[in-house]
Structures are given as structure tokens and as C-alpha cells.
Design a protein around this motif. Structure first.
Motif, PDB file in Angstrom:
ATOM      1  N   MET A 196       0.527   0.192   5.168  1.00  0.00           N
ATOM      2  CA  MET A 196       1.768  -0.373   5.722  1.00  0.00           C
ATOM      3  C   MET A 196       1.579  -0.802   7.170  1.00  0.00           C
ATOM      4  O   MET A 196       2.110  -1.831   7.602  1.00  0.00           O
ATOM      5  CB  MET A 196       2.889   0.654   5.620  1.00  0.00           C
ATOM      6  CG  MET A 196       3.392   0.909   4.210  1.00  0.00           C
ATOM      7  SD  MET A 196       4.542   2.298   4.116  1.00  0.00           S
ATOM      8  CE  MET A 196       5.916   1.653   5.083  1.00  0.00           C
ATOM      9  N   LEU A 197       0.820  -0.031   7.930  1.00  0.00           N
ATOM     10  CA  LEU A 197       0.592  -0.361   9.343  1.00  0.00           C
ATOM     11  C   LEU A 197      -0.280  -1.601   9.506  1.00  0.00           C
ATOM     12  O   LEU A 197      -0.284  -2.209  10.582  1.00  0.00           O
ATOM     13  CB  LEU A 197      -0.072   0.819  10.051  1.00  0.00           C
ATOM     14  CG  LEU A 197       0.803   2.058  10.263  1.00  0.00           C
ATOM     15  CD1 LEU A 197      -0.039   3.236  10.728  1.00  0.00           C
ATOM     16  CD2 LEU A 197       1.910   1.776  11.269  1.00  0.00           C
ATOM     17  N   SER A 198      -1.026  -1.977   8.466  1.00  0.00           N
ATOM     18  CA  SER A 198      -1.913  -3.139   8.570  1.00  0.00           C
ATOM     19  C   SER A 198      -1.314  -4.399   7.969  1.00  0.00           C
ATOM     20  O   SER A 198      -1.915  -5.469   8.074  1.00  0.00           O
ATOM     21  CB  SER A 198      -3.238  -2.835   7.855  1.00  0.00           C
ATOM     22  OG  SER A 198      -3.046  -2.721   6.456  1.00  0.00           O
ATOM     23  N   SER A 199      -0.147  -4.298   7.341  1.00  0.00           N
ATOM     24  CA  SER A 199       0.422  -5.441   6.617  1.00  0.00           C
ATOM     25  C   SER A 199       0.974  -6.486   7.572  1.00  0.00           C
ATOM     26  O   SER A 199       1.660  -6.159   8.545  1.00  0.00           O
ATOM     27  CB  SER A 199       1.535  -4.966   5.672  1.00  0.00           C
ATOM     28  OG  SER A 199       1.028  -4.069   4.706  1.00  0.00           O
ATOM     29  N   SER A 202       5.207  -7.180   7.085  1.00  0.00           N
ATOM     30  CA  SER A 202       5.379  -5.752   7.330  1.00  0.00           C
ATOM     31  C   SER A 202       6.790  -5.259   7.029  1.00  0.00           C
ATOM     32  O   SER A 202       7.775  -5.778   7.569  1.00  0.00           O
ATOM     33  CB  SER A 202       5.020  -5.429   8.788  1.00  0.00           C
ATOM     34  OG  SER A 202       5.230  -4.078   9.072  1.00  0.00           O
ATOM     35  N   ILE A 203       6.863  -4.227   6.174  1.00  0.00           N
ATOM     36  CA  ILE A 203       8.139  -3.546   5.949  1.00  0.00           C
ATOM     37  C   ILE A 203       8.580  -2.844   7.229  1.00  0.00           C
ATOM     38  O   ILE A 203       9.770  -2.799   7.557  1.00  0.00           O
ATOM     39  CB  ILE A 203       7.995  -2.533   4.803  1.00  0.00           C
ATOM     40  CG1 ILE A 203       7.590  -3.244   3.509  1.00  0.00           C
ATOM     41  CG2 ILE A 203       9.275  -1.738   4.596  1.00  0.00           C
ATOM     42  CD1 ILE A 203       7.249  -2.309   2.374  1.00  0.00           C
ATOM     43  N   GLY A 209      12.072  -3.947  13.857  1.00  0.00           N
ATOM     44  CA  GLY A 209      12.172  -5.125  14.713  1.00  0.00           C
ATOM     45  C   GLY A 209      10.934  -5.359  15.548  1.00  0.00           C
ATOM     46  O   GLY A 209      10.855  -6.354  16.275  1.00  0.00           O
ATOM     47  N   LEU A 210       9.938  -4.463  15.467  1.00  0.00           N
ATOM     48  CA  LEU A 210       8.696  -4.634  16.216  1.00  0.00           C
ATOM     49  C   LEU A 210       7.777  -5.592  15.465  1.00  0.00           C
ATOM     50  O   LEU A 210       7.716  -5.570  14.237  1.00  0.00           O
ATOM     51  CB  LEU A 210       7.992  -3.290  16.409  1.00  0.00           C
ATOM     52  CG  LEU A 210       8.757  -2.222  17.193  1.00  0.00           C
ATOM     53  CD1 LEU A 210       7.968  -0.914  17.201  1.00  0.00           C
ATOM     54  CD2 LEU A 210       9.033  -2.680  18.612  1.00  0.00           C
ATOM     55  N   PRO A 211       7.027  -6.444  16.156  1.00  0.00           N
ATOM     56  CA  PRO A 211       6.112  -7.350  15.464  1.00  0.00           C
ATOM     57  C   PRO A 211       4.988  -6.577  14.792  1.00  0.00           C
ATOM     58  O   PRO A 211       4.608  -5.487  15.240  1.00  0.00           O
ATOM     59  CB  PRO A 211       5.589  -8.245  16.598  1.00  0.00           C
ATOM     60  CG  PRO A 211       5.766  -7.446  17.840  1.00  0.00           C
ATOM     61  CD  PRO A 211       6.993  -6.613  17.626  1.00  0.00           C
ATOM     62  N   TYR A 212       4.457  -7.147  13.728  1.00  0.00           N
ATOM     63  CA  TYR A 212       3.457  -6.432  12.931  1.00  0.00           C
ATOM     64  C   TYR A 212       2.222  -6.064  13.744  1.00  0.00           C
ATOM     65  O   TYR A 212       1.587  -5.030  13.518  1.00  0.00           O
ATOM     66  CB  TYR A 212       3.040  -7.291  11.727  1.00  0.00           C
ATOM     67  CG  TYR A 212       2.170  -8.467  12.092  1.00  0.00           C
ATOM     68  CD1 TYR A 212       0.792  -8.383  12.037  1.00  0.00           C
ATOM     69  CD2 TYR A 212       2.734  -9.670  12.512  1.00  0.00           C
ATOM     70  CE1 TYR A 212      -0.008  -9.449  12.384  1.00  0.00           C
ATOM     71  CE2 TYR A 212       1.957 -10.736  12.858  1.00  0.00           C
ATOM     72  CZ  TYR A 212       0.578 -10.625  12.795  1.00  0.00           C
ATOM     73  OH  TYR A 212      -0.201 -11.690  13.154  1.00  0.00           O
ATOM     74  N   GLN A 213       1.860  -6.882  14.749  1.00  0.00           N
ATOM     75  CA  GLN A 213       0.662  -6.588  15.519  1.00  0.00           C
ATOM     76  C   GLN A 213       0.820  -5.353  16.395  1.00  0.00           C
ATOM     77  O   GLN A 213      -0.173  -4.789  16.868  1.00  0.00           O
ATOM     78  CB  GLN A 213       0.237  -7.787  16.368  1.00  0.00           C
ATOM     79  CG  GLN A 213       1.235  -8.208  17.434  1.00  0.00           C
ATOM     80  CD  GLN A 213       2.167  -9.299  16.954  1.00  0.00           C
ATOM     81  OE1 GLN A 213       2.383  -9.438  15.761  1.00  0.00           O
ATOM     82  NE2 GLN A 213       2.709 -10.078  17.873  1.00  0.00           N
ATOM     83  N   LEU A 325      -0.764  -5.472  -2.450  1.00  0.00           N
ATOM     84  CA  LEU A 325      -0.578  -6.618  -3.339  1.00  0.00           C
ATOM     85  C   LEU A 325       0.679  -7.406  -2.982  1.00  0.00           C
ATOM     86  O   LEU A 325       0.681  -8.643  -3.028  1.00  0.00           O
ATOM     87  CB  LEU A 325      -0.513  -6.137  -4.791  1.00  0.00           C
ATOM     88  CG  LEU A 325      -1.831  -5.602  -5.375  1.00  0.00           C
ATOM     89  CD1 LEU A 325      -1.595  -4.993  -6.750  1.00  0.00           C
ATOM     90  CD2 LEU A 325      -2.877  -6.711  -5.455  1.00  0.00           C
ATOM     91  N   ILE A 326       1.758  -6.710  -2.620  1.00  0.00           N
ATOM     92  CA  ILE A 326       2.985  -7.400  -2.206  1.00  0.00           C
ATOM     93  C   ILE A 326       2.717  -8.222  -0.952  1.00  0.00           C
ATOM     94  O   ILE A 326       3.155  -9.372  -0.827  1.00  0.00           O
ATOM     95  CB  ILE A 326       4.125  -6.394  -1.972  1.00  0.00           C
ATOM     96  CG1 ILE A 326       4.589  -5.803  -3.310  1.00  0.00           C
ATOM     97  CG2 ILE A 326       5.295  -7.049  -1.246  1.00  0.00           C
ATOM     98  CD1 ILE A 326       5.638  -4.724  -3.162  1.00  0.00           C
ATOM     99  N   ASP A 327       1.986  -7.642  -0.005  1.00  0.00           N
ATOM    100  CA  ASP A 327       1.662  -8.355   1.233  1.00  0.00           C
ATOM    101  C   ASP A 327       0.904  -9.644   0.925  1.00  0.00           C
ATOM    102  O   ASP A 327       1.233 -10.711   1.458  1.00  0.00           O
ATOM    103  CB  ASP A 327       0.837  -7.442   2.138  1.00  0.00           C
ATOM    104  CG  ASP A 327       0.370  -8.150   3.400  1.00  0.00           C
ATOM    105  OD1 ASP A 327       1.226  -8.410   4.275  1.00  0.00           O
ATOM    106  OD2 ASP A 327      -0.837  -8.448   3.523  1.00  0.00           O
TER     107      ASP A 327
END
Length: 678
Positions: A196-199, A202-203, A209-213, A325-327
Motif C-alpha cells: 500500500m505504501l508503494s502504490s 494510493s488508497i 490527502g498526502l501525495p503517494y510519494q 493488481l488493483i494499482d
């Protein structure tokens, strides 16, 4: 073949033939009840199964804690957005209401200001790289929490038990086994969180509200934690099976040949490769794109090996696979929808966007390419970026780029403009292709079909992704934008967006851009011209620092840049900026010279003023903050890692929680391009 079954190793001290009841245990081997072994072995089995059962409960508590934090975070975001003061106030006299509201507002502002003072600067760069103390504090808190659950609920003891059919030979049974199992279970439980932290889709970003990076640091270090846990699990059972159980080497050889152990060894080898390749050394040795592809493949095979090692814990592996897979599916789906447009034949289908190329030659530091194109799509938010894939280079690589053009909500077609410097790999290949096409387009003898007088390149977009920098910007915030090199693409949309809206007379704005050469100004000459024309607050506050003016003197003729040759036109700050207006704005018709303060080059004769000109960032920030009339200060920054690290320390230093609480200024926020930490 019975000795190759996965569960054999956990059942070998139980007498299956004497079983009256087989007691199931979730995530572990079934237990034979009643125990007919010796007293020590039975006590040991009591500890083993009780510790495992408690460990499974604890993994549920860990995930419940994570879920609870995310739920509270989401509720808090919604509540604070609906009630900016943070609390719904009861009905009282207007004076009491205002006093209480002011106190609450000062408190809700002072707390994050205090946090920025101490947590915004970089942590130990040697250990963690260029990340803030906030991220390291989050990691330390997580590790401490996991450490507690690794030890509690285990009955500690040692039992000496006889070995059947071997008189005088004894096994040493201890709590090393249950402890090793506990950390192994937690390592399995953390696998979905790591994914999840690498998607990218990102859920966690949707909830927080934080960007995935922002989660990349935790993903990397959580991987190190999982590797440490797995190593402890492996070492613990190696000690038990190869030393404490007797007779040796018979027991050890029988143990290592079992199928579940073979998969365990494979999983540890794969995990070791994942860790080594994810280090800065590993990424440099393989190249980022090779690292990324290897990371995907190794991670999926690792999950399969974990499944083979202990199938009973697939409850943690299946969600990880589903998230991954969803990502991937959402990424492909978004790209397909973004490029599903009318084809030249009139039919609908997938079509790459043709981008016009502007090529800037720089043999020393790397050539710079500018791409401009229009694409039918909805507007993105300022601060977001797109991943761009170049089909004429490679369909297996994409790179993140921030558009420097301003999105226009409600428009059917959006203008995209990007600049990037070619360093190596795919960007170098694209720069070389751009140089060839630019040369052919400029050659009147070349009538290659499809160029139509312009150099073009096909691009495929994926996105948008990232933070919406303007979403929480206060109407009276003072804006200081600092950029280095091509980092100008991150801050220019902020200024263009503000220039397109009614401007607050008291708002102070400034742009500081650090470039290597005088000619680099031409990268974004049309956008600088628009800011000069439209943005009243910024006209006298655009400062460009040329750090290698000496090289210009020795290698370039002393002629004005495109931006500096422009002619002034009247200013109309109330006119709205549109992509059409931006496209029509050119350096030949709009002046930016009077808006630019170029340090390192004398603008009158373009002779050298200083051989090297670098801004004193601390002095710039402190002077800007001290000269504001009212409101907080928002600093937007993008550039080399050193610039971002310096700004974090500087902005932390000018924040004053005590000053905000007393009603004085001291609320300074920093928004930077986190993609530079990749």
C-alpha cells in the motif's frame, strides 16, 4: 513423500496416532489433544500454541490501529475543512465568540508551527537520506509499536526433553521458537502495508490527502524492517533446528530438506536481493528503471515463496496481491481513458499526443527539451504531475514531469508544457531524437512527411498524481517561490494561477530562480512574460541568479537572451489567463526584462557583474517574511536536493509557535517537490 509436507516440522513431536481430538489453530498447524508426550514437551507445546494464537490477535490489533488512525485522519480532514476554526462554537455574545474563535485559531495554527520548528529539518542524512524528521519520527513510532507486539504474550522458559529411541540424548526446547514465529507472523502481516505504501494509485492518499510519494520513505524502511524480522525468524529456527534439537546433524539435514524450508530459503534470498537493490548503491549500480522492473518481479516471486513457506498465513499475502493488481489495473485504465480520443480517420481509439519540441543545446550539463501540446481532457490541479511515456523511445519506461502550464477548469482541451534535462538513459535517448528532429524541421531542404515545419514527438500521459498545492492556500498568504534549474516547472503554475485571479494588494510575492547560464531563461520565456504582464504583485520581485556566468563569458557571445530582447507591452492585471493566451504569448511581443533582476550578469551591457552569483537563501527567506504586511507565508520550492534540505532548515528556523500564539507572525509553511527524493 510424507516428510516433504509443509506442516511436518511442526507436528513431529506430536503423536498423531494417539490423537483423540485435532484442535485447529488459525495460521498454524493443528494441535493433537490430549498431549501424550513427556511433560516438558507438552509444556513447550502449550507455550508455542498460546504464543501463536496471541500473535494472531496482535496482528489484528496492529491493523485495527492502522485502520483507526486512517479513519480518524479522514474524519479530521473533513471536519477541519467544514469548520476552519476547528471547533463548532456555542451561541454566546459576539465578543465571547470572537475571543474564543481567535484563541482556537491561534492554537490550531501554533501547534503545527511548533511542529515545523522541530520536525521540518532533515534527519540524519547519512542514515536516512534527505527526509524530514517528521518521517523519521513516524518510522521510529511504528518500529517501537511493532517491537512491543513482538515480545508480549510469550511464555519464556527452557525445557530439557528426552529424544525418543535415543537413550541419553536430550533436546533443549526454549521460547526462541515461539519468539521467532511471532516476528515471522508480524513480517507476513506487514506485507499488505508495504505494498500500500508503494502504490501510485494510493488508497492511503485518498484517505489522508498526502501525495503517494510521501509514503516512499516508509515503504523503503518498512521493507528493511520486514527483512530484519525475517532474518530474526530464520536465525532463531536455525539455532533451534541445527543446535538445540538432537541428534545432529541428522535432525538438521532432515529439517532443511523439507519443502516448506526450501521455500523459506528461497524467500529469504529474494528478500535479500530486494533489500540490496533498493539501497542507493543498488539503484546506482543497476539504474533506476532496471531497479524498478526487478523490484516488481522479485516482490511478486517473493510473495509466492512466502505462500509456499507457510500457506496458513495467506490471509496476509492475498490482500497484498489484490492491492498490487488493483494499482496496475487502475494505472492502465486511467491511461486508456486519457488517450481514448478521435483518430484522424474519424473513429474513436487510443491515440498518443503529438508534442512540439523546442531543443536547448547544453553539452556540459545536459541538453534541455521543452514539449508543448494540447490534449482533450479535464483540468488537473496545480502542483500535480504526470508520468510521460515516449513510445518512440521505450514503452516500458515512464518518467514523472510537472506541467509548467496552467490548467483551466471547464475547458475541453488543456495545454501541456514540460521541460526536462537529459542526463542519461531514456531522457538522453529522447533528447538525441529531439535534436535530430529539430534540426530536420529547421532545414528548408527537408520536407519529411509528418513534421509539418515543426519537430514533434509522441507522448503518452498517465495521471495526474501528487499534491494539490493550491487547495489549502489562504487568500492572504504571502508567496515565495524558489526554484533551481528545471525545478521552475513546479513553482511557475502557482504564480500563474495567482496571476489569473483577483489580486490582494497586501499580498507579497517573489520568485527566486537559480540557473547555470543566462540562456536558460529562455526555457520559460513565454510564462515569465505572462507573469510580468498579468501579476502586479510580482513585477518587481522576479530574481534570477546565474551561477556560471563566467562560462557564458568564455563560450557564448554577449548577446541578449530571447527573454531580454522582448519589447514591453501595457499591463492588464485583471485579464484572465487562458491556455490560448499563453500559447499566443511570445517573447518577441511581451517583455520580461523589466521584471527580471538577473544576478551574475549586468543587464545594461550584458557584461559580467559577478563571476558567480548564488542567493543567500537564509537572508532571502528572513527578509521576505519580515517584510510581509499580514498573513502567513507559503514557500514553494523545487530543485536539487541540497536546495530543498537548506530550505527545510531555514523555514524551520523562521517558524515561531510562540509568536503565533501571542498573535504575532511566525507561521511559515514549506511545500516542496517530493519527487526529488526518489
Amino acid at each position: 513423500m510424507a516428510d516433504l509436507k509443509i506442516l511436518t516440522a511442526r507436528q513431529h513431536i506430536q503423536n498423531q496416532s494417539a490423537a483423540s481430538v485435532v484442535e485447529p489453530h488459525w495460521g498454524y498447524a493443528d494441535r493433537v489433544v490430549p498431549c501424550v508426550n513427556d511433560a516438558g514437551s507438552c509444556n513447550y507445546l502449550d507455550i508455542v500454541y498460546a504464543a501463536h494464537d496471541m500473535g494472531m490477535y496482535y496482528t489484528g490489533i496492529i491493523w485495527a490501529t492502522i485502520g483507526g488512525i486512517l479513519i480518524l485522519w479522514a474524519i479530521g480532514r473533513h471536519f477541519l475543512r467544514a469548520h476552519p476554526s476547528g471547533v463548532a462554537l456555542p451561541e454566546k455574545s459576539p465578543e465571547d465568540v470572537n475571543k474564543r474563535r481567535n484563541a482556537i485559531q491561534r492554537f490550531t495554527t501554533a501547534v503545527p508551527t511548533y511542529a515545523r520548528q522541530y520536525l521540518l529539518p532533515d534527519a540524519s542524512r547519512f542514515i536516512f537520506g534527505r527526509v524530514t524528521r517528521t518521517q523519521v519520527l513516524t518510522l521510529v513510532t511504528l518500529v517501537g509499536y511493532l517491537t512491543i507486539w513482538s515480545f508480549v504474550g510469550i511464555g519464556w522458559g527452557t525445557w530439557i526433553t528426552p529424544v525418543k529411541n535415543s537413550p541419553g540424548v536430550y533436546n533443549t526446547r526454549s521460547s526462541i521458537g515461539p519468539f521467532a514465529d511471532r516476528v515471522g507472523v508480524i513480517a507476513y502481516a506487514l506485507t499488505p502495508l508495504s505494498i500500500m505504501l508503494s502504490s501510485r494509485e494510493s488508497i492511503l492518499s485518498l484517505v489522508t490527502g498526502l501525495p503517494y510519494q510521501s509514503f516512499n520513505f516508509l515503504h523503503r524502511w518498512l521493507g528493511y524492517v520486514i527483512f530484519l524480522q525475517s532474518s530474526i525468524h530464520t536465525i532463531g529456527w536455525c539455532v533451534v533446528e541445527l543446535r538445540l534439537y538432537q541428534p545432529q546433524p541428522k535432525v538438521g539435514l532432515a529439517w532443511i530438506k523439507q519443502l516448506y524450508m526450501i521455500w523459506g530459503v528461497v524467500a529469504m534470498i529474494l528478500l535479500l536481493f530486494l533489500v540490496v537493490l533498493s539501497t542507493p548503491w543498488g539503484i546506482r549500480a543497476t539504474g533506476y528503471e532496471a531497479f524498478r522492473k526487478l523490484h516488481y518481479v522479485l516482490a511478486m516471486v517473493y510473495i509466492g515463496a512466502c505462500w509456499g513457506h507457510w500457506e496458513q498465513l495467506k490471509v496476509f499475502l492475498i490482500p497484498g496481491l489484490v492491492v498490487w493488481l488493483i494499482d496496475r489495473a487502475v494505472r492502465l485504465g486511467r491511461t486508456a481513458l486519457l488517450h481514448y480520443n478521435f483518430l484522424p480517420s474519424g473513429h474513436m481509439g487510443f491515440r498518443a499526443a503529438p508534442a512540439d519540441i523546442t531543443f536547448f543545446k547544453d553539452e556540459i550539463n545536459g541538453d534541455v527539451v521543452r514539449l508543448d501540446f494540447d490534449h482533450p481532457q479535464d483540468a488537473w490541479s496545480v502542483g500535480q504531475h504526470f508520468y510521460i511515456m515516449f513510445p518512440e523511445g521505450s514503452i516500458w519506461q515512464s518518467h514523472p514531469f510537472t506541467p509548467l502550464s496552467l490548467p483551466v477548469f471547464g475547458a475541453d482541451t488543456q495545454k501541456h508544457s514540460y521541460i526536462f534535462r537529459a542526463k542519461g538513459g531514456e531522457t538522453r535517448k529522447i533528447a538525441e531524437l529531439s535534436a535530430k528532429r529539430s534540426a530536420r524541421a529547421a532545414d528548408p531542404q527537408d520536407s519529411h512527411e509528418g513534421l509539418m515545419g515543426n519537430a514533434r514527438l509522441s507522448v503518452v500521459l498517465q495521471g495526474p498524481y501528487g499534491e494539490q498545492t493550491m487547495r489549502d492556500l489562504a487568500s492572504d498568504s504571502n508567496i515565495l517561490c524558489i526554484a533551481g534549474g528545471t525545478g521552475i516547472t513546479y513553482v511557475l503554475p502557482v504564480l500563474l494561477d495567482l496571476a489569473s485571479k483577483p489580486q490582494n494588494r497586501d499580498r507579497k510575492m517573489s520568485l527566486v530562480w537559480v540557473v547555470r547560464h543566462r540562456g536558460d531563461i529562455d526555457w520559460v520565456a513565454p510564462e515569465l512574460a505572462i507573469l510580468k504582464q498579468k501579476c502586479r504583485n510580482l513585477r518587481a520581485a522576479m530574481h534570477i541568479y546565474v551561477t556560471r556566468a563566467a562560462e557564458d563569458a568564455h563560450h557564448e557571445p554577449a548577446v541578449p537572451t530571447v527573454a531580454e530582447k522582448a519589447v514591453d507591452t501595457p499591463c492588464s492585471p485583471t485579464k484572465e489567463i487562458t491556455p490560448v493566451a499563453m500559447a499566443k504569448s511570445s517573447a518577441s511581443s511581451v517583455s520580461v526584462s523589466s521584471a527580471l533582476s538577473v544576478h551574475g550578469v549586468s543587464k545594461s551591457e550584458l557584461n559580467l557583474d559577478h563571476l558567480q552569483a548564488r542567493p543567500d537563501l537564509r537572508l532571502l527567506v528572513e527578509e521576505f517574511v519580515s517584510s510581509t504586511v499580514r498573513g502567513r507565508t507559503d514557500v514553494f520550492a523545487s530543485g536539487p536536493g541540497g536546495l530543498i534540505s537548506d530550505l527545510r532548515s531555514i523555514v524551520a528556523g523562521v517558524n515561531s509557535g510562540a509568536g503565533v500564539w501571542r498573535g504575532r507572525e511566525g507561521d511559515v509553511r514549506l511545500t516542496c517537490d517530493d519527487r526529488l527524493e526518489w
